[in-house]
Design an enzyme around this catalytic site. Structure first.
Site, PDB file in Angstrom:
ATOM      1  N   ASP A  95      47.391  43.419  27.770  1.00  0.00           N
ATOM      2  CA  ASP A  95      47.843  42.435  28.763  1.00  0.00           C
ATOM      3  C   ASP A  95      47.069  41.112  28.735  1.00  0.00           C
ATOM      4  OD1 ASP A  95      45.503  43.532  29.688  1.00  0.00           O
ATOM      5  OD2 ASP A  95      46.251  44.171  31.633  1.00  0.00           O
ATOM      6  N   HIS A  96      45.777  41.189  28.433  1.00  0.00           N
ATOM      7  CA  HIS A  96      44.958  39.976  28.532  1.00  0.00           C
ATOM      8  C   HIS A  96      45.150  39.020  27.358  1.00  0.00           C
ATOM      9  CE1 HIS A  96      42.986  42.127  31.722  1.00  0.00           C
ATOM     10  NE2 HIS A  96      42.135  41.150  31.939  1.00  0.00           N
ATOM     11  N   ASP A 160      37.666  47.021  33.961  1.00  0.00           N
ATOM     12  CA  ASP A 160      38.149  45.751  34.487  1.00  0.00           C
ATOM     13  C   ASP A 160      37.809  45.755  35.965  1.00  0.00           C
ATOM     14  OD1 ASP A 160      40.413  43.468  33.691  1.00  0.00           O
ATOM     15  OD2 ASP A 160      40.213  43.897  35.829  1.00  0.00           O
ATOM     16  N   ARG A 449      41.003  35.104  41.265  1.00  0.00           N
ATOM     17  CA  ARG A 449      39.801  34.330  40.948  1.00  0.00           C
ATOM     18  C   ARG A 449      40.156  32.886  40.697  1.00  0.00           C
ATOM     19  NH1 ARG A 449      37.027  38.934  37.449  1.00  0.00           N
ATOM     20  NH2 ARG A 449      36.376  40.015  39.323  1.00  0.00           N
ATOM     21  N   SER A 644      33.742  39.467  36.516  1.00  0.00           N
ATOM     22  CA  SER A 644      34.351  40.419  35.599  1.00  0.00           C
ATOM     23  C   SER A 644      33.453  41.604  35.247  1.00  0.00           C
ATOM     24  CB  SER A 644      34.727  39.660  34.329  1.00  0.00           C
ATOM     25  OG  SER A 644      34.810  40.518  33.236  1.00  0.00           O
ATOM     26  N   ARG A 646      33.328  42.535  32.129  1.00  0.00           N
ATOM     27  CA  ARG A 646      33.136  42.413  30.671  1.00  0.00           C
ATOM     28  C   ARG A 646      31.682  42.639  30.279  1.00  0.00           C
ATOM     29  NH1 ARG A 646      34.720  36.137  31.496  1.00  0.00           N
ATOM     30  NH2 ARG A 646      36.409  37.244  32.523  1.00  0.00           N
TER      31      ARG A 646
HETATM   32  C1  MIC Z   1      39.063  39.084  34.910  1.00  0.00           C
HETATM   33  O1  MIC Z   1      39.919  39.065  35.775  1.00  0.00           O
HETATM   34  O2  MIC Z   1      38.047  38.370  34.942  1.00  0.00           O
HETATM   35  C2  MIC Z   1      39.228  40.035  33.764  1.00  0.00           C
HETATM   36  C3  MIC Z   1      39.520  39.258  32.567  1.00  0.00           C
HETATM   37  O3  MIC Z   1      40.330  40.884  34.016  1.00  0.00           O
HETATM   38  C4  MIC Z   1      37.949  40.845  33.633  1.00  0.00           C
HETATM   39  C5  MIC Z   1      37.869  41.694  32.443  1.00  0.00           C
HETATM   40  C6  MIC Z   1      37.556  40.962  31.189  1.00  0.00           C
HETATM   41  O4  MIC Z   1      36.721  40.069  31.188  1.00  0.00           O
HETATM   42  O5  MIC Z   1      38.135  41.349  30.188  1.00  0.00           O
HETATM   43  C7  MIC Z   1      37.580  41.678  34.829  1.00  0.00           C
HETATM   44  O6  MIC Z   1      37.933  41.321  35.916  1.00  0.00           O
HETATM   45  O7  MIC Z   1      36.825  42.651  34.692  1.00  0.00           O
HETATM   46 FE1  SF4 Z   2      44.467  40.170  34.384  1.00  0.00          FE
HETATM   47 FE2  SF4 Z   2      42.030  40.114  35.490  1.00  0.00          FE
HETATM   48 FE3  SF4 Z   2      43.871  38.286  36.108  1.00  0.00          FE
HETATM   49 FE4  SF4 Z   2      44.170  40.730  36.918  1.00  0.00          FE
HETATM   50  S1  SF4 Z   2      42.519  39.342  37.494  1.00  0.00           S
HETATM   51  S2  SF4 Z   2      45.766  39.452  36.019  1.00  0.00           S
HETATM   52  S3  SF4 Z   2      43.368  41.918  35.203  1.00  0.00           S
HETATM   53  S4  SF4 Z   2      42.915  38.610  34.132  1.00  0.00           S
END
Ligand code: MIC
Ligand code: SF4
Length: 757
Positions: A95-96, A160, A449, A644, A646
């Site tokens: 998805d990302h 995630d 976010r 995140s 990550r």
């Molecule tokens: C996000 O919303 O910041 C992400 C991308 O979904 C991350 C995960 C990632 O960095 O791959 C998260 O929220 O953990």
């Molecule tokens: Fe994807 Fe993270 Fe955004 Fe949710 S918050 S849509 S998991 S990037």
């Protein structure tokens, strides 16, 4: 068909005995959070009470979910653990990595072409190790989990931070780094500090323009981005019961934005309705048998002050729509006050883009409520001023929304762009025209976010978070300060009209439908599946183990960067274009800390390389110290690593020779990630010592060689004029975590244990 129904039934079968044991050791009525936690102890039925906020506890989560951008690293680590198959049901979701540019069909195909190597890798690893794979276009991990896997009273972890979304179906679902997922997939216990509990009592009923999103926007305003750290937020009350399961999911989802370990709601009719609508009558039947255990005790909800560490009460009847932002999700402003506040702060008032979607707000209900606003505007002859972008949460939602005419409604606005069922703009996977000009502008979205640069890479984009219905209204008015409750719009005939309040459907009248949900089941016997990683790949790289600790004090360490102010994981390891290197540690390390603001010059990606005295980019400086065999440390402020899950934000500095991250306070997931990857995550015993750290300091640890749980660590800071300060630092490592540090990483330890077996 329900996935893993036998596992779910087995979980419920254990509930009565486990709850009884928990009641005995705790000797008081139980919150829902405690019930779920105590029902999932690794050692079985409880034999002792754990201290909230203190005790480290081993849990046995029921399942694991991973998304493509984190799954690569998680699975590269899992491949080293030496197991033939995952020990609990697990899934990975593409998805990302899908870029939003022109619209769903073209973007999806282009992203598949571009990320072919990574998708093939994920698909074959999943096939081999028994992991379900949701192909590109299937949807966003958390919506797919809610639709298919979440179940009341279950416990899951996911790589995630928004894994917490599954709290909408009454789970304890927790975001973790990949190394934690490896523990669970390898059949080991998963450790968590017993969370504290925040109770949120929802009285009254949502009405008018107010949506579930506003509940969490309000809570974020109260608790701030770190107010939920180490806590589970448990929602209850008549207001909670009156809300849809997906609305509950929205609230739980954004619990990540207040740093909460997770959020959850008790099992109720809204969950029954949602489970049935998504084809899981069997889960309802099984859950109903133990229904009393799947919600908090009545006594707890009647006297919450006695049972929660903190209680917040929100009257939904009085709650009004909010806009949170810019640059931080906890800056909450009631829509009615936006005019004044935006002008006072110089926030641009014109809106060019308004985006609906993300894992937070892309349910059927969300789309219907937003569509009702669009429908109303059309009926009243009002044209939209901003472009409306829509990211459906899953193929099931998209297909159903299309069948029910919602997409047609959105498309009645000529400029609407329907993007792929994926993260897209929410994670900087948005090729927004003109973003490179870095013009100051505002956007509004229903995501969670809004850190700087997150959506379109432009540091001057001021992003505001709102409910889907508010986003639709703002798209139409083109104004950040539009208050649909009070303001009018001019229609094509020059008349002043008011938008009607949103209306929506909790669930599709005709039921959900989908032609191809995008799921790929793993091979029955994966032993013959071959996983190939090309040694010349720029996208994937097999991992080299990190070196173990030599047991000595670190001496002669240099300061890599002292980060100023907010330093989220987006600042430490940026997403957007960098997502493409998530499977290649050396390449992605070139983004290490490039978004962090250097406290000495207030600039990003510009630090002094003490070996040459010259200014350098952060990764280049780190590589220079590493090549010279000089250890480095990173210093930071409060809530370091917010955002995140990550683990790249921990692995990159580790790979580049950073030994220690010393900050005023950490975000939970990031602190654990540092520990797992064999780093030292320390906090100033005296916060003011942050100010003592100078750009050209050298650090000598005085008693790291006596590293022990609960024992502070002293560091001598030698300034360039020869003067010295000794600063005391604290840590939260328990013995097992110190063992990870000794071994060089948690994974090194797993491998050692595995080879001893
Ligand atoms: C996000 O919303 O910041 C992400 C991308 O979904 C991350 C995960 C990632 O960095 O791959 C998260 O929220 O953990
Ligand atoms: Fe994807 Fe993270 Fe955004 Fe949710 S918050 S849509 S998991 S990037």
């Amino acid at each position: 068909m329900t996935f893993d129904i036998d596992m779910i039934k087995a979980v419920y079968a254990k509930y009565p005995e486990r709850i009884e044991a928990a009641r005995k050791v705790l000797g008081k009525p139980l919150t829902l959070s405690e019930k779920i936690l105590y029902a999932h102890l690794w050692d079985g039925a409880a034999s002792e009470a754990f201290e909230r906020g203190k005790s480290y506890v081993d849990f046995a989560p029921d399942r694991v979910a991973m998304q493509d951008a984190t799954a690569q690293m998680a699975l590269l680590q899992f491949m080293q653990a030496g197991k033939p198959k995952v020990a609990v049901p697990s899934t990975a979701h593409a998805d990302h990595l899908i870029l939003a540019r022109l619209g769903a069909d073209k973007d999806l195909q282009e992203s598949i072409n571009k990320n072919n190597e990574v998708f093939n890798f994920l698909s074959s690893v999943c096939d081999k190790y028994g992991i379900g794979f949701w192909k590109p276009g299937a949807g966003i991990i958390h919506q797919v989990v809610l639709e298919n896997y979440a179940f009341p009273g279950g416990m899951m972890i996911g790589t995630d931070s928004h894994t917490v979304n599954a709290g909408g179906l009454g789970m304890v679902a927790i975001g973790v780094g990949g190394a934690d997922a490896v523990d669970v997939m390898a059949g080991m216990a998963w450790e968590l500090k017993m969370p504290k509990l925040i109770g949120v009592k929802l009285t009254g009923k949502l009405n008018g323009w107010t949506a579930p999103k506003d509940v969490i926007l309000k809570v974020a305003g109260i608790l701030t981005v770190k107010g939920g750290t180490g806590c589970i937020v448990e929602y209850f009350g008549e207001g909670a019961e009156a809300m849809s399961a997906t609305g509950k999911g929205t609230i739980c989802n954004m619990g990540a934005e207040i740093g909460a370990t997770t959020s959850t709601f008790g099992y109720d009719d809204s969950m029954r309705r949602y489970l049935k609508a998504t084809g899981r009558e069997d889960v309802v039947a099984a859950a109903d048998v133990v229904a009393e255990h799947l919600t908090g005790d009545a006594e707890v909800y009647a006297n919450p002050e006695q049972y929660f560490d903190q209680v917040i009460e929100i009257n939904l009847s009085e709650l009004t729509p909010h806009l949170n932002g810019p640059f931080t999700p906890d800056l909450a402003t009631p829509v009615s006050e936006m005019k004044e506040k935006a002008i006072a702060n110089g926030w641009p008032l014109d809106i060019e883009w308004a985006l609906i979607g993300s894992c937070t707000n892309s349910s059927y209900e969300d789309l219907t409520r937003a569509a009702s606003i669009v429908e109303d505007a059309i009926a009243k002859g009002v044209k939209p001023k901003a472009i409306l972008g829509i990211n459906p949460g899953s193929e099931q939602v998209r297909y159903t929304a299309e069948r029910d005419g919602l997409m047609d409604t959105f498309n009645k606005f000529e400029s609407t762009r329907i993007f792929t069922n994926a993260c897209g703009p929410c994670i900087g996977q948005w090729d927004r025209e003109g973003a490179e000009k870095q013009e100051k502008n505002s956007i509004v979205h229903s995501f969670n976010r809004n850190f700087a640069k997150r959506a379109d890479g432009n540091p001057n984009t001021h992003a505001f978070v709102a409910s889907p219905e508010m986003v639709a209204a703002i798209a139409i008015s083109g104004r950040l300060d539009f208050n649909p409750v009070a303001d009018t719009l001019t229609n094509e005939n020059g008349e002043q009209v008011k938008l009607s309040e949103p209306t929506g459907m909790e669930l599709p009248e005709l039921g959900f439908a989908v032609e191809d949900n995008g799921y790929q089941a793993p091979a029955e016997d994966g032993s013959k599946v071959n996983v190939v990683v090309n040694p010349d790949s720029s996208r994937l790289q097999l991992l080299e183990p990190f070196a173990p600790w030599d047991g000595k004090n670190i001496t002669g360490a240099k300061l890599l960067i002292k980060a100023f102010g907010k330093c989220t994981t987006d600042h430490i390891s940026m997403a957007g274009p960098w997502l493409r290197y998530r499977g290649h540690l050396d390449n992605i390390s070139n983004n290490c800390l490039i978004g962090a603001v250097n406290a000495f010059n207030q600039k990003t990606n510009e630090v002094v390389n003490q070996l040459t005295g010259e200014l350098s980019e952060v990764p280049a400086a780190a590589r220079a110290y590493k090549a010279a065999g000089i250890p480095t440390i990173v210093v930071g402020d409060h809530n370091y690593g917010e955002g995140s899950s990550r683990e790249h934000a921990a692995m990159e500095p580790r790979h580049l020779g950073v030994t220690t991250v010393l900050v005023k306070s950490f975000a939970r997931i990031h602190e654990t990630n540092l520990k797992k990857q064999g780093m030292l995550g320390l906090t100033f015993a005296n916060e003011a010592d942050y100010d003592l750290i100078k750009e050209d300091d050298t650090f000598n640890f005085l008693d790291l060689d006596q590293f022990a749980p609960g024992k502070s660590i002293s560091i001598e800071v030698v300034h360039v004029d020869g003067s010295k300060d000794v600063i005391v630092t604290n840590h939260t490592y328990n013995q097992a975590q110190i063992d990870w540090y000794k071994a060089g990483s948690a994974l090194n330890l797993i491998k050692r244990l595995q080879s001893n077996n």
